[in-house]
Design an enzyme around this catalytic site. Structure first.
Site, short mmCIF file in Angstrom:
data_model
loop_
_atom_site.label_atom_id
_atom_site.label_comp_id
_atom_site.label_asym_id
_atom_site.label_seq_id
_atom_site.Cartn_x
_atom_site.Cartn_y
_atom_site.Cartn_z
N LYS A 1 75.08 -30.63 -106.43
CA LYS A 1 74.11 -31.77 -106.47
C LYS A 1 75.14 -32.99 -106.46
CE LYS A 1 71.08 -34.28 -109.45
NZ LYS A 1 70.27 -34.52 -110.60
N LYS B 1 71.75 -30.78 -102.74
CA LYS B 1 71.03 -31.98 -102.92
C LYS B 1 71.73 -33.25 -102.95
CE LYS B 1 68.57 -34.19 -106.53
NZ LYS B 1 68.12 -34.34 -108.13
C1 PBG Z 1 67.50 -35.13 -112.75
C2 PBG Z 1 67.19 -35.36 -111.40
C3 PBG Z 1 67.42 -36.32 -110.47
C4 PBG Z 1 66.60 -35.92 -109.35
C5 PBG Z 1 66.19 -34.54 -109.78
N1 PBG Z 1 66.51 -34.51 -110.90
C6 PBG Z 1 67.96 -37.62 -110.57
C7 PBG Z 1 69.47 -37.81 -110.82
O1 PBG Z 1 70.26 -37.06 -110.89
O2 PBG Z 1 69.62 -38.86 -111.30
C8 PBG Z 1 66.65 -36.89 -107.98
C9 PBG Z 1 65.39 -36.29 -107.18
C10 PBG Z 1 64.97 -37.48 -106.06
O3 PBG Z 1 65.60 -38.30 -105.88
O4 PBG Z 1 64.00 -37.17 -105.46
N2 PBG Z 1 68.72 -35.31 -112.97
#
Ligand code: PBG
Length: 327
Positions: free
Chosen positions: A195, A248
């Site tokens: 991520k 992601k």
């Molecule tokens: C929580 C989380 C996030 C997303 C999914 N789980 C946001 C972040 O890390 O700030 C992002 C999903 C998206 O942008 O569609 N940590």
């Protein structure tokens, strides 16, 4: 294989020929729809940066679940917007929290729909970071217990799968142990393994009300410039017990999806995140591109890169488009 003996255009001449040689086929089975669950009743609050998406109260989530299933989409992933936030995100494990109640409601009404839950603290902390703060940074090891507790509370409510998105080191192992020790050894973990710290999460933070109050997430989410590090993250998560590994965002990281697919014999998921969705919606609204075509091209490219599962805000629209094409 030289021109004029070989003419690639021969097999592009008609739609039927193109269909016959098509290498990647997207189906509704590949899609997972993210849903934002809030407290209260009868709530359907539009998310301005994500047209067609809403914060939904549990009663409305139930309705949505039926529609999702009818479209042939196999799963949803739930995010919670709690009534109260505090320093340690204590409502994340509330058995009566919006996510916990939504799981029960969906499993009661639409039991075949797979319910995945996002496991993270950022929606539940008043500072918006993904764990406990010490010295203006997220403290890794004390956050692990909270994440394990949150995952366990989702499993107790009936979740089919948990998906930790916090990027703490060791969280997959901590969650696996907690699930196993409490009789949930059959519940799989989909880890947000690679991520990245990304600007493309902007609209989501409006949707989940989880913008960090200070600083950013670069001390725990990955640096967009790195690729070998993604392989190490995935290897660690698999060793700790991840069943599915996720990349992601998706589109700016197709190379990472492909490397992970080629290096591990594991199911790979990709999160086509909020910014990727909103960019296409905004451009389509302005008439700058064909939104439906851009959506389908994005999704098929994510699958072509190696993702067998795509978490996407386009899930319903894409399933409808696929229905049109093949019926
Ligand atoms: C929580 C989380 C996030 C997303 C999914 N789980 C946001 C972040 O890390 O700030 C992002 C999903 C998206 O942008 O569609 N940590």
């Amino acid at each position: 294989m030289n021109f004029p003996a070989y003419r690639p255009r021969r097999l592009r001449r008609t739609e039927v020929l193109r269909r016959m040689v098509r290498e990647t086929a997207l189906t509704p089975d590949d899609l997972v729809l993210p849903l934002f669950v809030t407290f209260g009743k009868g709530v359907k609050k539009p998310i301005s940066s994500m047209p067609g998406h809403f914060q939904l109260s549990v009663d409305n989530v139930k309705k949505e679940a039926r529609e999702v299933k009818a479209l042939g989409i196999p799963a949803v992933i739930l995010f919670g917007i709690p009534e109260k936030k505090d320093e340690t995100g204590s409502s994340a494990s509330d058995p009566k929290g919006p996510v916990q109640e939504a799981i029960k409601a969906i499993k009661d009404r639409v039991p075949e729909l797979v319910v995945i839950t996002d496991v993270c603290m950022c929606e539940y902390t008043n500072h918006g970071h993904c764990g406990i703060i010490k010295d203006r940074d997220v403290d890794n090891d004390s956050t692990l217990d909270l994440l394990a507790e949150e995952a366990l509370s989702h499993a107790r409510s009936g979740a089919d799968m948990v998906a930790p998105s916090d990027m703490m080191d060791g969280r997959v192992g901590a969650i696996r142990t907690a699930l196993d020790e409490n009789g949930f050894s059959a519940i799989p973990i989909m880890s947000y393994a690679a991520k990245y710290s990304s600007a493309f999460y902007g609209p989501f933070r409006e949707a989940a009300e989880s913008t960090p109050e200070f600083g950013d997430r670069r001390s725990y989410q990955m640096d967009p410039s790195n690729t070998d590090e993604a392989l190490r993250e995935v290897a660690l998560d698999i060793e700790e017990g991840a069943d599915i590994v996720m990349v992601k965002p998706a589109l700016p990281y197709l190379d990472i999806i492909r490397r992970i697919k080629d290096n591990f014999g594991y199911p790979v998921a990709a999160y086509n995140v909020s910014g990727e969705f909103s960019m296409i919606k905004a451009a389509a609204e302005k008439g700058w591109l064909d939104g439906e075509k851009a959506m389908m091209e994005s999704l098929v490219s994510i699958k072509r890169a190696g993702a067998g599962m795509i978490l996407t805000y386009f899930a319903k629209e894409a399933a409808k488009t696929l229905g049109k094409t093949f019926l």
